[in-house]
Design an enzyme around this catalytic site. Sequence first.
Site, PDB file in Angstrom:
ATOM      1  N   HIS A 107       0.831  -1.208   0.000  1.00  0.00           N
ATOM      2  CA  HIS A 107       0.000   0.000   0.000  1.00  0.00           C
ATOM      3  C   HIS A 107       0.863   1.253   0.000  1.00  0.00           C
ATOM      4  O   HIS A 107       2.060   1.203   0.299  1.00  0.00           O
ATOM      5  CB  HIS A 107      -0.942  -0.023   1.207  1.00  0.00           C
ATOM      6  CG  HIS A 107      -0.208  -0.159   2.494  1.00  0.00           C
ATOM      7  ND1 HIS A 107       0.456   0.899   3.070  1.00  0.00           N
ATOM      8  CD2 HIS A 107       0.027  -1.230   3.270  1.00  0.00           C
ATOM      9  CE1 HIS A 107       1.045   0.473   4.160  1.00  0.00           C
ATOM     10  NE2 HIS A 107       0.822  -0.816   4.311  1.00  0.00           N
ATOM     11  N   ASP A 115       4.400  -4.950   3.255  1.00  0.00           N
ATOM     12  CA  ASP A 115       5.862  -4.952   3.152  1.00  0.00           C
ATOM     13  C   ASP A 115       6.497  -6.301   3.497  1.00  0.00           C
ATOM     14  O   ASP A 115       7.308  -6.835   2.738  1.00  0.00           O
ATOM     15  CB  ASP A 115       6.472  -3.845   4.035  1.00  0.00           C
ATOM     16  CG  ASP A 115       5.973  -3.858   5.473  1.00  0.00           C
ATOM     17  OD1 ASP A 115       4.904  -4.454   5.734  1.00  0.00           O
ATOM     18  OD2 ASP A 115       6.644  -3.277   6.346  1.00  0.00           O
TER      19      ASP A 115
END
Length: 464
Positions: free
Chosen positions: A75, A333
């Site tokens: 994101h 991540d």
Amino acid sequence: MLVSLSTLTSVCLVLTSSTSALLAPKPFTQQANDQFNALRYMGASGAFHENSGVGISKDTPPQCTIDQAHMFMRHGERFPSASSGETFEAFFKRLQAATTEQYNNPFGFLHDAEYFVTNSSDYEHETYYNAYAGLADCFSFGSDLRQRYNHLVDTNRTTPIFSAGQKRVVDSATAFSQGFFGNGYSGDYQLVVLPEDESQGANSLTNTVACTNFDGDDNYEKVLKGENYQYAQYEADRLNQLAPGYNLTASDIFTMVDYCAFETNVKGFSKFCDVLSPDAFVATGYHIDLRNWYSQGPGYNMSYVSGFTLANATATLLQQDNEDSLYLSFTHDDDIVRYLTGLGIFDDEPDLDKHEINFKRAFKIGEIVPLGGRLLTERLSCTNATSGETDTFVRLLLNDQVFPVPNCADGPGFSCPLDDYLELAKTHTVDYKEACGIQDDVPNYVSFFWDWTEDKYPTVADAE
Ligand SMILES: *[C@@H]1O[C@H](CO)[C@@H](O)[C@H](O)[C@H]1NC(C)=O
Ligand SMILES: *[C@@H]1O[C@H](CO)[C@@H](O)[C@H](O)[C@H]1NC(C)=O
Ligand SMILES: *[C@@H]1O[C@H](CO)[C@@H](O)[C@H](O)[C@H]1NC(C)=O
Ligand SMILES: *[C@@H]1O[C@H](CO)[C@@H](O)[C@H](O)[C@H]1NC(C)=O
Ligand SMILES: *[C@@H]1O[C@H](CO)[C@@H](O)[C@H](O)[C@H]1NC(C)=O
Ligand SMILES: *[C@@H]1O[C@H](CO)[C@@H](O)[C@H](O)[C@H]1NC(C)=O
């Protein structure tokens, strides 16, 4: 040969005058200023910035076409999580309280400053205003990527956009899709949401949720016991001398770098970033990399289990010619770090040392997964102009720069021959359910890339 002093003097004059504004700018910079870019050292908290790269052109090599492409993107820039927000607000208040009538120190700005999150309902979400607005970055990257992959979009079909279930990830996927399919671009898409839920097992973009044996935080706490914070302590000492009474510790320096990162994501700048020295960023960057190495990277054996599962799914697609040739996925991540780990990208790297900074490491979280970080895997079909033969290669682009596969870069544009890439992807073969210690009847493999057309996945975010 003797060179007279006057000749040398005139040479010097010529060199000096070459900086004159009357001359054309230098085609090649003689400075290396970007190493001071603080975004490089903020780990996964910093705004998007390109990978430093190795100088390879990102244009598709002239004798090749991209005939299949994959993306794993996290994101975009966001507000802090609610729990980091609590830490940041307490840190802010502690330092502000220490700012009495002495403003003549690096923290004097706190006298009339305000904590940067003014509405707590913004916590966890993408930023939507100011210079590093996460949703705007996802939109504009979508629009840029469409130009590169326009030929892979089949406008007679619906293109899937895969997303992990958390709201900020789905919001990023949506903003990206508005750029990729919006305005003058044609084609339809469907959001295919993979809930961040145990019942998904390995058929997920967040496969550690179901993996009982996965506990990265526990691993780094064990390994990093006694980690040496001396580099951050130097910075605390420096600031305590300039600003007596603030009682900063080494761990405050890490908090301040993270504060600086998130305030920048929200406001476009942060005065805390200005207080910190470049060396403090370098030290903090290493500390972040250490923790990730031992919790999501090669320093934790369960990282391979998670990463292999998705790396193998991609490798399987690379051997197929399906109706879809674009696989665009949004996740977090840690999942991207484990993907690269499971693929074997860091296999040649030595374990990161908990005392001494390894400056030459390839494992730099700020370079791998800044906010909005993305990994592209491109399958190239290349024709040899001499022999007329066509061969298949794979090239990775990490954060918009070519990222050569270690020991496999002798193809066009420093790409890796497909067969060699597939061999690499097999290095860490493992059985997901067995390694995770799951008995349940949950999926052991990725299937969503193939069975998304059966309308079996949600199209909206998980409840928060
Ligand atoms: C810093 O430490 C001193 C000495 O222990 C103490 O008096 C002071 O209140 C502390 N200041 C802050 C801001 O914690
Ligand atoms: C905070 O944000 C929420 C959700 O966007 C909104 O409904 C609310 O009005 C905001 N509060 C203030 C004080 O702006
Ligand atoms: C899409 O459909 C149109 C009309 O049926 C057809 O002419 C065209 O070739 C199709 N395009 C692709 C990429 O299949
Ligand atoms: C292209 O084909 C020629 C003739 O077969 C061969 O010598 C050459 O190595 C090939 N080039 C590449 C980049 O594979
Ligand atoms: C990881 O290491 C632990 C401890 O050495 C061991 O018990 C476990 O079997 C290993 N798991 C995998 C998947 O290699
Ligand atoms: C690799 O992935 C494919 C698709 O998910 C799966 O069918 C296959 O069993 C996997 N291979 C291994 C060794 O896990």
